[in-house]
Design a protein around this motif. Structure first.
Motif, mmCIF file in Angstrom:
data_model
loop_
_atom_site.group_PDB
_atom_site.id
_atom_site.type_symbol
_atom_site.label_atom_id
_atom_site.label_comp_id
_atom_site.label_asym_id
_atom_site.label_seq_id
_atom_site.Cartn_x
_atom_site.Cartn_y
_atom_site.Cartn_z
ATOM 1 N N UNK A 36 -4.384 9.810 1.022
ATOM 2 C CA UNK A 36 -3.081 10.291 1.475
ATOM 3 C C UNK A 36 -2.365 9.175 2.241
ATOM 4 N N UNK A 37 -2.735 7.923 1.908
ATOM 5 C CA UNK A 37 -2.166 6.752 2.577
ATOM 6 C C UNK A 37 -2.980 6.427 3.808
ATOM 7 N N UNK A 38 -2.733 7.184 4.849
ATOM 8 C CA UNK A 38 -3.573 7.205 6.056
ATOM 9 C C UNK A 38 -3.948 8.655 6.293
ATOM 10 N N UNK A 39 -5.205 8.917 6.577
ATOM 11 C CA UNK A 39 -5.594 10.307 6.811
ATOM 12 C C UNK A 39 -7.093 10.454 6.856
ATOM 13 N N UNK A 40 -7.536 11.615 7.289
ATOM 14 C CA UNK A 40 -8.961 11.900 7.363
ATOM 15 C C UNK A 40 -9.180 13.386 7.533
ATOM 16 N N UNK A 41 -10.411 13.745 7.853
ATOM 17 C CA UNK A 41 -10.741 15.150 8.111
ATOM 18 C C UNK A 41 -12.008 15.218 8.934
ATOM 19 N N UNK A 42 -12.086 16.251 9.760
ATOM 20 C CA UNK A 42 -13.331 16.582 10.442
ATOM 21 C C UNK A 42 -13.783 17.930 9.905
ATOM 22 N N UNK A 43 -15.065 18.014 9.525
ATOM 23 C CA UNK A 43 -15.609 19.245 8.949
ATOM 24 C C UNK A 43 -16.877 19.629 9.704
ATOM 25 N N UNK A 44 -17.138 20.933 9.762
ATOM 26 C CA UNK A 44 -18.328 21.420 10.452
ATOM 27 C C UNK A 44 -18.506 22.893 10.125
#
Length: 375
Positions: free
Chosen positions: A185-193
């Motif tokens: 997404x160009x710059x981006x991330x995610x935290x999952x749990x």
């Protein structure tokens, strides 16, 4: 020019971005942010998935949730991107670097337990090149010493360890959607749990320390500042760019694996001759072809090969400078025991052009020039 990387593009991104604009909701947590979050929850059997402005910020949220205090120690490999360490250093942690395994370039799980002290609080396995660390051993050690596990799965979307998606094996998983990643997404991330006890805290941290998420769900009649936090929400325009890639995630994955397998098959004769080493994928893992690298004899040979390929307009690049050898690494961390493989193996590693829809002609040309070099 054969580029090292070209960001993934399906052809539908602009249409979804237009939809986001037409919805008059382009800030965080819009329609496409929700679609992407739901995709991760459904695909990876997760209770919680939150898009962030970067994997760096996902790691920062995880560090806050681990309740890091000045003087706490965090164990990780030195062969990783600076964000892995920065997220904990900014809270006052001391980084304890552990040597890597020469086969996968992942943290050597056998060296983690000896590196633990009374100050140790977190283990951060980094799944290099989308190939999993030995998570069963790491999780057993964490349980024995009551430590948190934060997976840096920046490169690991669509990879598995014993059939479980990377990022879902520790307390928190952090993904990257930078333009160099398999899905972008160009710059981006995610935290999952999965642990629902952390949901409210993540939402508050991600929303500048407010309970605005509850307000938008209609759970409260107004929102206010309730704790520390920052602005970690990506624009819905960014999520709209990511969404069409997730819709064909399997197709992208298959395409990249095809290139990875082509490189491996055509370069294997050089490995059989003892000229280079190719990546190793343990049998308990499936990988996502995030990158393809070779290992040359030494730094000098790698430099010569890079320069040779450059003459033919082929971008082949090395990767991380080990953190423990950097000024900040010396200031904020220490290397446990001996650096037997980290520096030696990093000096040999060379990444080849790898991206979605690289042409057959280009990848064949890359291989031919490497073969020519070794003639």
């Amino acid at each position: 020019m054969i580029h090292f990387n070209i960001a993934p593009y399906t052809g539908d991104e602009l249409e979804y971005i237009k939809q986001a604009v037409d919805n008059h909701k382009i800030c965080g947590d819009g329609k496409f942010t929700e679609k992407c979050s739901q995709w991760f929850k459904s695909s990876f059997k997760l209770n919680n998935a939150y898009l962030t402005t970067s994997c760096t910020h996902a790691l920062e949220i995880a560090a806050l949730l681990c309740n890091i205090n000045p003087g706490d120690e965090v164990i990780m490999p030195s062969y990783t991107f600076v964000s892995t360490a920065d997220a904990f250093v900014r809270l006052g942690a001391k980084i304890v670097f552990v040597d890597v395994r020469p086969d996968t370039m992942n943290i050597n799980e056998k060296l983690i337990e000896p590196a633990i002290t009374k100050k140790t609080k977190v283990i951060v396995p980094v799944h290099y090149a989308g190939v999993s660390c030995e998570m069963e051993t790491i999780n057993k050690i964490a349980k024995k010493y009551n430590l948190m596990v934060v997976e840096d799965a920046a490169q690991g979307v669509m990879s598995t360890y014993r059939s479980k998606p990377l990022g879902t094996l520790g307390h928190f998983g952090c993904y990257s959607f930078h333009e160099t990643k398999n899905y972008s997404m160009g710059e981006g991330g995610a935290i999952v749990f999965n642990d629902m006890r952390y949901r409210d805290s993540v939402e508050i941290i991600r929303e500048k320390g407010t309970d605005r998420s509850k307000f938008f769900r209609g759970q409260i009649d107004k929102y206010t500042w309730v704790d520390y936090g920052s602005s970690y929400l990506p624009s819905d325009i960014n999520a709209a760019y990511l969404w069409p890639q997730l819709l064909i995630a399997d197709k992208i994955n298959k395409n990249r694996l095809d290139t990875w397998n082509f490189y491996y098959k055509t370069l294997k004769p050089l490995q059989d001759e003892g000229r280079i080493h190719l990546p190793v994928v343990p049998r308990y893992c499936t990988h996502n072809a995030h990158m393809f690298y070779i290992k040359t004899k030494d730094l000098s040979e790698r430099t010569a090969l890079i320069n040779y390929l450059k003459k033919y307009d082929i971008q082949a690049v090395f990767h991380y400078v080990p953190l423990h050898s950097s000024p900040a690494g010396k200031k904020f961390g220490r290397f446990f025991d001996e650096d037997i493989f980290t520096t030696k193996e990093s000096d040999r590693l060379l990444r080849l052009p790898m991206y979605y829809n690289i042409s057959n002609n280009d990848r064949e040309f890359v291989v031919q020039k490497i073969l020519d070099f070794y003639k």
